[in-house]
Design a protein around this motif. Structure first.
Motif, mmCIF file in Angstrom:
data_model
loop_
_atom_site.group_PDB
_atom_site.id
_atom_site.type_symbol
_atom_site.label_atom_id
_atom_site.label_comp_id
_atom_site.label_asym_id
_atom_site.label_seq_id
_atom_site.Cartn_x
_atom_site.Cartn_y
_atom_site.Cartn_z
ATOM 1 N N GLY A 206 36.635 38.136 46.406
ATOM 2 C CA GLY A 206 35.442 37.465 45.884
ATOM 3 C C GLY A 206 35.667 36.615 44.648
ATOM 4 N N LEU B 278 32.130 42.328 27.657
ATOM 5 C CA LEU B 278 32.418 40.994 27.119
ATOM 6 C C LEU B 278 31.222 40.436 26.338
ATOM 7 N N PRO C 232 38.196 27.252 34.201
ATOM 8 C CA PRO C 232 39.083 26.712 35.231
ATOM 9 C C PRO C 232 40.402 27.492 35.210
ATOM 10 N N ALA D 49 46.892 37.935 33.129
ATOM 11 C CA ALA D 49 45.819 37.827 34.120
ATOM 12 C C ALA D 49 45.255 39.184 34.546
ATOM 13 N N THR E 180 32.601 30.159 33.805
ATOM 14 C CA THR E 180 33.822 30.448 34.568
ATOM 15 C C THR E 180 34.919 29.490 34.083
ATOM 16 N N ALA F 232 30.455 39.988 38.207
ATOM 17 C CA ALA F 232 31.807 40.006 38.789
ATOM 18 C C ALA F 232 32.280 41.431 39.080
HETATM 19 C C1 HEC Z 1 30.877 36.269 38.764
HETATM 20 C C2 HEC Z 1 31.855 35.206 38.555
HETATM 21 C C3 HEC Z 1 33.327 35.583 38.561
HETATM 22 C C4 HEC Z 1 34.064 36.247 39.534
HETATM 23 C C5 HEC Z 1 33.573 36.806 40.848
HETATM 24 C C6 HEC Z 1 35.423 36.289 39.045
HETATM 25 N N1 HEC Z 1 35.509 35.675 37.822
HETATM 26 FE FE1 HEC Z 1 37.190 35.438 36.709
HETATM 27 N N2 HEC Z 1 36.079 34.780 35.160
HETATM 28 C C7 HEC Z 1 34.712 34.550 35.179
HETATM 29 C C8 HEC Z 1 34.262 34.253 33.836
HETATM 30 C C9 HEC Z 1 32.839 33.909 33.446
HETATM 31 C C10 HEC Z 1 35.380 34.358 32.999
HETATM 32 C C11 HEC Z 1 35.425 34.147 31.468
HETATM 33 C C12 HEC Z 1 35.049 35.442 30.742
HETATM 34 C C13 HEC Z 1 35.328 35.387 29.247
HETATM 35 O O1 HEC Z 1 35.892 34.418 28.760
HETATM 36 O O2 HEC Z 1 34.984 36.341 28.544
HETATM 37 C C14 HEC Z 1 36.524 34.644 33.859
HETATM 38 C C15 HEC Z 1 37.856 34.712 33.439
HETATM 39 C C16 HEC Z 1 38.941 34.851 34.281
HETATM 40 C C17 HEC Z 1 40.330 34.726 33.884
HETATM 41 C C18 HEC Z 1 40.825 34.301 32.506
HETATM 42 C C19 HEC Z 1 40.970 32.799 32.460
HETATM 43 C C20 HEC Z 1 41.202 32.212 31.093
HETATM 44 O O3 HEC Z 1 41.434 30.998 31.023
HETATM 45 O O4 HEC Z 1 41.139 32.916 30.073
HETATM 46 C C21 HEC Z 1 41.099 34.983 34.998
HETATM 47 C C22 HEC Z 1 42.619 34.973 35.086
HETATM 48 C C23 HEC Z 1 40.184 35.289 36.070
HETATM 49 N N3 HEC Z 1 38.885 35.183 35.615
HETATM 50 C C24 HEC Z 1 40.563 35.626 37.360
HETATM 51 C C25 HEC Z 1 39.670 36.133 38.315
HETATM 52 C C26 HEC Z 1 40.102 36.795 39.531
HETATM 53 C C27 HEC Z 1 41.537 36.967 39.991
HETATM 54 C C28 HEC Z 1 38.950 37.189 40.173
HETATM 55 C C29 HEC Z 1 38.840 38.006 41.437
HETATM 56 C C30 HEC Z 1 39.465 39.321 41.419
HETATM 57 C C31 HEC Z 1 37.822 36.750 39.368
HETATM 58 N N4 HEC Z 1 38.316 36.141 38.235
HETATM 59 C C32 HEC Z 1 36.492 36.902 39.710
HETATM 60 C C33 HEC Z 1 33.912 34.600 36.301
HETATM 61 C C34 HEC Z 1 34.255 35.253 37.481
#
Ligand code: HEC
Ligand code: HEC
Length: 367
Positions: free
Chosen positions: A255, A288, A306, A331, A304, A342
């Motif tokens: 997801g 968070l 990139p 990661a 989210t 999430a």
């Molecule tokens: C509901 C939306 C959502 C889903 C589903 C989600 N993410 Fe994220 N992801 C985010 C958000 C929002 C952040 C930033 C959170 C923060 O900075 O505190 C993030 C941050 C990250 C980061 C850090 C990136 C950075 O530049 O710092 C990684 C790596 C990541 N996600 C991987 C994943 C992976 C792999 C999955 C699946 C297992 C996943 N995410 C599922 C919303 C999501």
């Protein structure tokens, strides 16, 4: 940060001028120098864009209380019982921890890390870290703070052109507050460097004083335009050519792709924006939540980020600081902090057999 191929001579010249501003060291108003990079302070965080965004890249938090904030900063505010945030009476919206000669910095900030432990369903244990700040002078009981590491600026021009599923007003910053690259840059000049511009004509003054430093437009509109053209043309770091198909499959199955959407259409070209983001805000849960809302974003909502270019960052440092405050060392820790909207995705990751978790992490290394 060489210019991309195929630029006209005029655009290339503007790119070079913008790059010089991005890398250039600004000096306080009234001081002499070989260039027109003046207007720094009186309060500021760093003297150049590049000191936080080295080579256009991302920053890191201090490792402990003895280290200064070098490529990260602290936002502040006062939050009332209804959850509404207003600027802090002394610090405003951001703590400027540096100042020009003759003026005291606003505060000294010291960062401590607390350890949080957990276990995967298969019994493997893990350790995370959570930041805690000491601010001197004490900002008071209703103050809230939010640590932010510098984001990569690579690819922001493409992000600006992306057609997003939820079209909010903001798009840039960890909380998607600023609507455009030029507004983000003008805000950085004002808050991070104390430089006024057409968008922020009032200087940031110590202790709420109203007259200080040079007001007006310390950076001319043409220079802001060159800086913005440079930022918008700086391409994202390229990932690997051969994708890891099993890892990609697991990325969808758990997801991740619901928020980290692999590609979005572009307003301006037939190509797509392969940023692995929907550029939208999401509830990321209490872990968070730092208590400080900003713009339309609640305290627990984050954009989210990139994921393009993440592979290069992780290849250079597998424990690179991720998430808005850089608490995640790599990661895997970043995923383990996911919660709120999430949480199902996080649990799907945690329930994978170890070898599949490794495959999914290897996929991220290729982005
Ligand atoms: C509901 C939306 C959502 C889903 C589903 C989600 N993410 Fe994220 N992801 C985010 C958000 C929002 C952040 C930033 C959170 C923060 O900075 O505190 C993030 C941050 C990250 C980061 C850090 C990136 C950075 O530049 O710092 C990684 C790596 C990541 N996600 C991987 C994943 C992976 C792999 C999955 C699946 C297992 C996943 N995410 C599922 C919303 C999501
Ligand atoms: C003190 C460190 C610091 C300095 C100096 C700094 N930045 Fe940033 N930059 C950040 C942080 C932190 C963020 C995330 C801000 C947020 O969450 O609101 C950011 C975000 C950005 C973004 C948004 C990226 C995205 O994906 O949304 C751009 C563009 C940017 N900065 C450009 C600049 C420019 C241009 C300058 C110089 C005028 C500059 N920055 C100076 C720390 C810094």
């Amino acid at each position: 940060m060489a210019p991309p191929d195929g630029l006209s001579a005029e655009t290339r010249a503007a790119y070079e001028r913008g790059r010089l501003i991005f890398n250039g060291h600004f000096r306080p108003s009234g001081t002499e120098g070989p260039d027109d990079l003046v207007g720094l302070g009186p309060l500021y965080n760093r003297i150049s864009c590049a000191s936080c965004h080295s080579a256009g890249g991302r920053g890191a938090p201090p490792n402990g209380p003895d280290e200064n904030f070098l490529t990260a900063l602290v936002r502040v505010g006062v939050v009332d019982s209804a959850g509404v945030a207003t600027p802090h009476p002394i610090f405003g919206n951001q703590i400027q921890d540096r100042a020009v000669p003759g003026i005291d910095p606003e505060a000294k900030v010291s960062l401590y890390w607390e350890t949080v432990t957990g276990t995967y369903p298969d019994g493997q244990s893990y350790e995370l870290r959570k930041p805690f700040l000491e601010i001197d002078p004490d900002p008071g009981p209703s103050a809230r703070w939010s640590i932010r590491i510098a984001q990569s600026i690579r690819g922001v021009g493409l992000l600006e052109a992306a057609v997003t599923p939820k079209d909010g007003d903001g798009r840039f910053g960890w909380k998607a507050v600023e609507p455009s690259v030029v507004m983000q840059n003008a805000s950085a000049l004002s808050q991070d460097m104390g430089i006024t511009s057409v968008f922020h004509e009032a200087p940031i003054c110590p202790n709420g004083e109203t007259v200080c430093g040079g007001g007006g437009r310390e950076i001319p509109g043409t220079a802001l335009a060159d800086l913005t053209l440079f930022a918008k043309l700086l391409p994202p770091l390229a990932g690997e050519d051969a994708p890891n198909a099993m890892g990609a499959f697991l990325f969808y199955r758990t997801g991740c792709a619901a928020c980290h959407i692999p590609e979005l259409p572009s307003y301006y070209s037939a190509g797509t924006v392969k940023s692995y983001s929907d550029l939208a805000l999401h509830d990321m849960g209490p872990g968070l939540d730092d208590g400080l809302p900003e713009g339309d974003a609640k305290s627990f909502e984050w954009r989210t980020p990139p994921l393009w270019g993440l592979g290069m960052v992780l290849k250079y440092n597998p424990a690179a600081p991720l998430l808005h405050d850089g608490r995640a060392r790599g990661a895997e820790e970043a995923i383990l902090w996911h919660d709120g909207e999430a949480r199902y995705s996080k649990h799907a990751f945690m329930e994978l057999p170890k070898e599949d978790r490794v495959r999914l992490l290897a996929f991220l290394m290729g982005l």
